[in-house]
Design a protein around this motif. Sequence first.
Motif, PDB file in Angstrom:
ATOM      1  N   ALA A  62       0.872  -1.184   0.000  1.00 28.96           N
ATOM      2  CA  ALA A  62       0.000   0.000   0.000  1.00 28.96           C
ATOM      3  C   ALA A  62       0.906   1.229   0.000  1.00 28.96           C
ATOM      4  CB  ALA A  62      -0.934  -0.066   1.196  1.00 28.96           C
ATOM      5  N   GLY A  63       1.087   1.901   1.143  1.00 28.94           N
ATOM      6  CA  GLY A  63       1.980   3.066   1.196  1.00 28.94           C
ATOM      7  C   GLY A  63       3.450   2.678   1.081  1.00 28.94           C
ATOM      8  N   GLY A  64       3.760   1.451   1.440  1.00 27.95           N
ATOM      9  CA  GLY A  64       5.136   0.950   1.339  1.00 27.95           C
ATOM     10  C   GLY A  64       6.051   1.395   2.475  1.00 27.95           C
ATOM     11  N   THR A  65       5.532   2.140   3.453  1.00 28.68           N
ATOM     12  CA  THR A  65       6.422   2.704   4.481  1.00 28.68           C
ATOM     13  C   THR A  65       6.916   1.661   5.487  1.00 28.68           C
ATOM     14  OG1 THR A  65       4.581   3.351   5.918  1.00 28.68           O
ATOM     15  CG2 THR A  65       5.332   4.987   4.305  1.00 28.68           C
ATOM     16  N   THR A  66       6.254   0.528   5.557  1.00 34.64           N
ATOM     17  CA  THR A  66       6.792  -0.600   6.329  1.00 34.64           C
ATOM     18  C   THR A  66       7.503  -1.559   5.378  1.00 34.64           C
ATOM     19  OG1 THR A  66       5.251  -0.559   8.196  1.00 34.64           O
ATOM     20  CG2 THR A  66       6.142  -2.699   7.599  1.00 34.64           C
ATOM     21  N   LEU A  67       6.792  -1.978   4.331  1.00 35.33           N
ATOM     22  CA  LEU A  67       7.304  -3.065   3.485  1.00 35.33           C
ATOM     23  C   LEU A  67       8.593  -2.681   2.758  1.00 35.33           C
ATOM     24  CD1 LEU A  67       6.881  -5.941   2.563  1.00 35.33           C
ATOM     25  CD2 LEU A  67       5.509  -5.090   0.670  1.00 35.33           C
ATOM     26  N   VAL A  68       8.638  -1.503   2.160  1.00 36.06           N
ATOM     27  CA  VAL A  68       9.828  -1.136   1.384  1.00 36.06           C
ATOM     28  C   VAL A  68      11.041  -1.000   2.310  1.00 36.06           C
ATOM     29  CG1 VAL A  68      10.861   0.618  -0.125  1.00 36.06           C
ATOM     30  CG2 VAL A  68       8.496  -0.094  -0.480  1.00 36.06           C
ATOM     31  N   ASP A  69      10.824  -0.404   3.493  1.00 36.63           N
ATOM     32  CA  ASP A  69      11.894  -0.325   4.503  1.00 36.63           C
ATOM     33  C   ASP A  69      12.487  -1.709   4.770  1.00 36.63           C
ATOM     34  OD1 ASP A  69      11.872   2.329   5.137  1.00 36.63           O
ATOM     35  OD2 ASP A  69      11.390   2.035   7.267  1.00 36.63           O
ATOM     36  N   LEU A  94      -2.369  -1.289  10.304  1.00 37.33           N
ATOM     37  CA  LEU A  94      -2.797  -2.461  11.089  1.00 37.33           C
ATOM     38  C   LEU A  94      -1.740  -3.555  11.066  1.00 37.33           C
ATOM     39  CD1 LEU A  94      -6.495  -2.767   9.884  1.00 37.33           C
ATOM     40  CD2 LEU A  94      -5.789  -2.406  12.257  1.00 37.33           C
ATOM     41  N   LEU A  95      -0.940  -3.565   9.971  1.00 35.32           N
ATOM     42  CA  LEU A  95       0.011  -4.666   9.765  1.00 35.32           C
ATOM     43  C   LEU A  95       1.462  -4.212   9.869  1.00 35.32           C
ATOM     44  CD1 LEU A  95      -1.872  -6.380   6.836  1.00 35.32           C
ATOM     45  CD2 LEU A  95      -1.631  -7.228   9.166  1.00 35.32           C
ATOM     46  N   GLN A  96       1.701  -3.029  10.428  1.00 39.59           N
ATOM     47  CA  GLN A  96       3.099  -2.606  10.573  1.00 39.59           C
ATOM     48  C   GLN A  96       3.798  -3.558  11.534  1.00 39.59           C
ATOM     49  OE1 GLN A  96       4.216   0.816  13.137  1.00 39.59           O
ATOM     50  NE2 GLN A  96       2.077   1.424  12.938  1.00 39.59           N
ATOM     51  N   ARG A  97       5.112  -3.676  11.367  1.00 42.49           N
ATOM     52  CA  ARG A  97       5.843  -4.702  12.122  1.00 42.49           C
ATOM     53  C   ARG A  97       6.681  -4.077  13.224  1.00 42.49           C
ATOM     54  NH1 ARG A  97       7.550  -9.702   8.686  1.00 42.49           N
ATOM     55  NH2 ARG A  97       6.773 -10.661  10.609  1.00 42.49           N
ATOM     56  N   THR A  98       7.161  -4.899  14.123  1.00 39.88           N
ATOM     57  CA  THR A  98       7.861  -4.396  15.308  1.00 39.88           C
ATOM     58  C   THR A  98       9.136  -3.634  14.949  1.00 39.88           C
ATOM     59  OG1 THR A  98       8.817  -4.999  17.433  1.00 39.88           O
ATOM     60  CG2 THR A  98       9.184  -6.542  15.642  1.00 39.88           C
ATOM     61  N   ARG A  99       9.518  -2.727  15.832  1.00 40.59           N
ATOM     62  CA  ARG A  99      10.780  -1.994  15.649  1.00 40.59           C
ATOM     63  C   ARG A  99      11.911  -2.662  16.448  1.00 40.59           C
ATOM     64  NH1 ARG A  99       9.064   1.023  11.403  1.00 40.59           N
ATOM     65  NH2 ARG A  99      10.983   2.226  11.552  1.00 40.59           N
ATOM     66  N   CYS A 100      11.704  -3.853  16.994  1.00 34.00           N
ATOM     67  CA  CYS A 100      12.776  -4.564  17.714  1.00 34.00           C
ATOM     68  C   CYS A 100      14.038  -4.572  16.834  1.00 34.00           C
ATOM     69  CB  CYS A 100      12.340  -6.003  18.012  1.00 34.00           C
ATOM     70  SG  CYS A 100      13.672  -7.003  18.690  1.00 34.00           S
TER      71      CYS A 100
END
Length: 333
Positions: A35-42, A119-125
Amino acid sequence: MHTFEFNRPKDSAAAVAGAAKAKTAQQGADVRFIAGGTTLVDLMKLNVETPAKVIDVNRLPLDKIEATPDGGLKIGATVRNSDLALHPRVQKDYAVLSQAILSGASAQLRNMATTAGNLLQRTRCVYFRDTAMPCNKREPGTGCPAITGFNRTLAILGTSESCIATNPSDMCVAMVALEATIHVQGPKGTRTVPIGDFHLLPGATPQRETVLEPGDLITHVTLPPPVAGSKQIYLKLRDRASYEFALASAAVVLTLSGGNVTRARVAMGGVGTKPWRSPEAEAALVGQPANAASFRKAAEAALRGAKPQSENGYKVELAKRCVAHALQTAATA
Ligand SMILES: Cc1cc2nc3c(=O)[nH]c(=O)nc-3n(C[C@H](O)[C@H](O)[C@H](O)COP(=O)(O)OP(=O)(O)OC[C@H]3O[C@@H](n4cnc5c(N)ncnc54)[C@H](O)[C@@H]3O)c2cc1C
Ligand code: SF4
């Protein structure tokens, strides 16, 4: 260099059919929506996520915010976080959601980030994001170095021996307090999932973060009609005033009558392995006078099950103060 196939489906049925070929559910899967790619592309740049096929959902007609017949709100999966936070109905009737979204990330990121992506962003660990390190969530069975390592920002509620990662979302915490429902279209048809059941505790399978199955596309989220006269606050405590994830946060929706609490919804962020609702705090509040003593008791109840790690014991008191202060602020708003 990692290569992948890029696909732009003509409708949601085609998107679902494409994603249904994935071997596992959405997060970490070999076929992924973007979608926005701000989680996935990172995560692709870090080689943490290496999908073979990426399916772009941005052109699907899922970008509307509309009233529902019962007086609630329907929020499309690709509605941008900034559009949602600044929508007049959200600001008026669901202020806690607007405040939560605006407390997160930066203006530029919120212009790209979507409802479903958040909703599906992932942890910053840090270990999850570093492929040189073991991590049960990224590579099941390799271990969890955070338990004996850097865990200052990690969870104190809902942890397991396999994973103690925090869910980082602000938006989800407000949606938990508002009792949102997530609408999913999958290979077997459509279904709804209450947000409280959507994210999973890590248990022995931290790689599985939600109830989504391969091919499942989030189409929209609905909010129930607003509670008349409710007072809403999102309070976020963090290392710096902006562009930072929560160390502890609280979303509260409070209804008062004659100085007493008649209804309470309390959710916490920054402390749980999933966006954390506290039925204990809610039960401790209902029927009690809306004062500092009741709010502190509710905060104590919310953190009773906390299990701090070596570096994050401070979060127990921080989260209690966060909940108590959010309740006090809401009550006097
Ligand atoms: C520097 C930085 C700071 C940030 N700070 C904060 C913060 O303070 N608070 C906060 O809450 N967040 C913060 N974020 C996270 C940000 O909110 C998320 O990255 C964003 O919400 C993800 O949305 P997206 O649309 O870009 O998702 P994407 O990256 O496109 O997708 C994320 C996941 O969702 C899946 N997906 C997307 N759409 C669908 C769909 N319709 N159905 C099923 N699966 C789907 C993708 O496959 C992927 O797994 C920050 C991010 C960055 C990079
Ligand atoms: S806390 Fe979870 S995400 Fe972090 S290293 Fe451990 S298993 Fe990986």
